[in-house]
Design an enzyme around this catalytic site. Structure first.
Site, PDB file in Angstrom:
ATOM      1  N   GLY A 126      22.745  28.358  63.421  1.00 34.69           N
ATOM      2  CA  GLY A 126      21.937  29.563  63.520  1.00 34.69           C
ATOM      3  C   GLY A 126      20.599  29.487  62.820  1.00 34.69           C
ATOM      4  CB  SER A 137      20.607  24.741  66.337  1.00 36.95           C
ATOM      5  OG  SER A 137      20.604  25.716  65.312  1.00 36.95           O
TER       6      SER A 137
END
Length: 253
Positions: free
Chosen positions: A175, A215
């Site tokens: 994140g 990610s």
């Protein structure tokens, strides 16, 4: 050959109506996809509706859950048992995600109990391991991951371990927009497979799928999954957009 697995962890996003819309759109975008297994892990409140939608559409998308409590039933307010998940035809259950460990405060002992409970109910645990940025910079990444593996799998047999999925998720890349390089991911996934070989034997280690999470996006998925020990991805934010998640699942294209 290990079948790549691309699993979407929706975290605390999507109510039951939004979840159904998302999975329907995703199912259409994945039509004709071969050679990759795709799973979605909605919030608990959406599991029943998503399960029904996948069954009615005869979708090849597999259902997963984000967490579980390691007891079949009892006075555990707010918790969800493995048996409840099994009744919804859940196949995968994420255990030990860093957000559970770091934010909720789950320790290694609880994570180990959850993984065992999922296994005993006939589902597949996706065991998450990973280090913080500080641990990586101090050269402690491998020792952190080794400790998590040893704690969770100490009592497992080789046959049991062969049913496992492991997800390496460096905490500093979840994140944050930062992504481990493909070489970083390969280095740790290779380390994990080496540990599995020492503990359970080479045959078992060669069959266990080890994912990368942190990610993952359409523009880096193919490069990450080209690494020999990266067998798929556990996808967070990008799994909330059907087009992005489908593009990740179609990484070979």
């Amino acid at each position: 050959m290990r079948l790549p697995l691309v699993a979407g962890n929706w975290k605390m996003h999507k109510d039951h109506r939004e979840a159904v819309d998302l999975v329907r759109e995703l199912d259409g975008l994945l039509a004709g996809l071969e050679g990759v297994e795709v799973a979605v892990c909605p919030p608990f409140t959406a599991l029943s509706d998503v399960a029904r939608t996948l069954k009615e559409s005869r979708s090849r998308i597999v259902l997963g859950a984000q967490d579980v409590y390691p007891a079949p039933e009892g006075a555990y307010t707010g918790e969800i048992s493995p048996r409840m998940l099994k009744a919804l035809e859940v196949h995968y259950v994420i255990v030990g995600h860093s957000e559970r460990r770091e934010i909720i405060g789950e320790g290694d002992q609880l994570v180990a109990a959850k993984a065992r409970a999922v296994l005993e109910e006939g589902m597949v645990p996706i065991l998450c391991v990973g280090e913080t940025l500080e641990e990586r910079e101090e050269g402690k990444a491998e020792s952190k991951v080794r400790g998590q593996l040893e704690s969770a799998l100490a009592a497992w047999s080789s046959d049991e371990a062969s049913a496992l999925v492991i997800a390496y998720e460096p905490i500093w890349a979840i994140g944050t927009g930062k992504t481990a390089t493909p070489e970083d991911a390969q280095e740790m996934n290779s380390f994990i497979r080496g540990w599995l070989a020492e503990r359970f034997g080479q045959d078992t280690a060669s069959g266990v799928r080890i994912l990368y999470g942190g990610s993952v996006k359409p523009d880096n998925a193919a490069e990450l999954m080209a690494m020999p020990d990266v067998d798929g991805a556990l996808v967070g934010g990008a799994s909330l957009k059907a087009a992005d998640f489908a593009a990740i699942a179609r990484f070979r294209e």
